[in-house]
Write an enzyme that holds these catalytic residues in place. Sequence first.
Site, PDB file in Angstrom:
ATOM      1  N   ASP A 141     -24.963   7.752  -6.740  1.00  0.00           N
ATOM      2  CA  ASP A 141     -24.642   9.207  -6.290  1.00  0.00           C
ATOM      3  C   ASP A 141     -25.200  10.023  -7.312  1.00  0.00           C
ATOM      4  O   ASP A 141     -25.069   9.606  -8.750  1.00  0.00           O
ATOM      5  CB  ASP A 141     -23.181   9.197  -6.171  1.00  0.00           C
ATOM      6  CG  ASP A 141     -22.739  10.388  -5.442  1.00  0.00           C
ATOM      7  OD1 ASP A 141     -22.570  10.342  -4.232  1.00  0.00           O
ATOM      8  OD2 ASP A 141     -22.900  11.490  -5.842  1.00  0.00           O
ATOM      9  N   CYS A 189     -20.964  13.183   8.435  1.00  0.00           N
ATOM     10  CA  CYS A 189     -19.998  13.473   9.117  1.00  0.00           C
ATOM     11  C   CYS A 189     -19.768  14.890   9.945  1.00  0.00           C
ATOM     12  O   CYS A 189     -18.855  15.603   9.794  1.00  0.00           O
ATOM     13  CB  CYS A 189     -18.601  13.426   8.377  1.00  0.00           C
ATOM     14  SG  CYS A 189     -18.502  14.073   6.922  1.00  0.00           S
TER      15      CYS A 189
END
Length: 433
Positions: free
Chosen positions: A262, A361
């Site tokens: 990340d 999402c």
Amino acid sequence: MTPAARLSAAIEILADLSARRRPAADALKDWGLSHRFAGSGDRAAIAGILYDTLRRRASAAHVMGSEEPRALVLGMLALMRGLSVDAIAALADGGRFAPAPLSEAERARLADSSLEGAAPFVRGDYPQWLHASLRHVFGDSVVEEGAALAARAPLDLRINTLKGEPEAVKAELSHLHPEPCRFSPLALRIKLDSEGKAPPVSAEPAFLRGEVEVQDEGSQLAAILARPVPGGQVLDLCAGAGGKTLEFAALMDNKGQIYAHDSDIRRLKPMHERLARAGVRNVQVRSPRGAEDVLHDLEGKMDLVLVDAPCTGTGTWRRNPDAKWRVRPGALAQRTAEQAKILEQAAHYVRPGGRLAYVTCSLLDEENGAQVRALLNKREDFSPVSPTENVLALGASGPALAEAALTSREGLLMSPRRTGTDGFFVSVMKRAG
């Protein structure tokens, strides 16, 4: 605290949110620190009132003719909790720690709480500026989709097959009355109580032993549809706290290698403890190190690259109702720019014949199909895998998911109304061999 006192507290916190424009969780935490007499049950009930009000903010404001915190809370009690005028008046009676008594105007508005004739964004409880984008995706069903996003989210669990046998885990959690989810074979759903409170799953022995993880069914499905293969080489490029990394490890039976990365090292912090608890042994965390390229040795070698992209989170409004009122057009523009950059970067790590899975999402085409189309225009060596083919990874429930979700050439879109999950977009692209 009395129910009336809890109502007053929720109004106070909502006023703080309006004045300071910050996440609801931060405002709740600060209120709890300055009101230490409030027990855990009080804090949970106050949070429930606050989040329910944020879910129905647009419609409550329409009914009450005001966006003042008191008006929004009163409107929510009528619209979402179905309380009568008399029941609301019993809570707002002007007593000690209670809200002031209802005015005649408030009584009249609460008695006529119909949304008939209201604008679609009011009936669907979403920001007006997003109406065109949502209607582009959902057409005439946009109000119903918005209303589903304004409902409470259930609590979903994923059984971790690295640590527990499904039937044994279900038996151990039987006191929580879990029900199997609709599509994911290892998902369990636990209903919330009447005030929206979830049981303390993180204190359950099964959770502490790593046999279950809290994970929405939609997120579980996204990982399955990415199709990680046991023994394969997988890069989770935007791994965050590791939810899908952990599921990949279970789907791969701890075989092969998963690289978790990340760009923000702070998001990776919880992963190490989660990996140990879940019994994961095939994950290598590649934390960022300043300007150093910690992934250079993976270029062109990955069987699967997952981009769980940063996005506006429009699909998670059930869980984060304050987020839908804080998102702004500038944030959408920033996210789409980030997504395009990350997708182009991710493509370099896919080996010939390998796959690139793009997941958000979000419910917005700007963040979903449009991003996939843009990449395919730049990289002619990638082509989309048909969603109707891809869902076969689920086995028997695959065709049902394809029928329930919205499918396109670019991918598959889940939503609370259509699939009972959070909103998730999943696209799988294959690189030519």
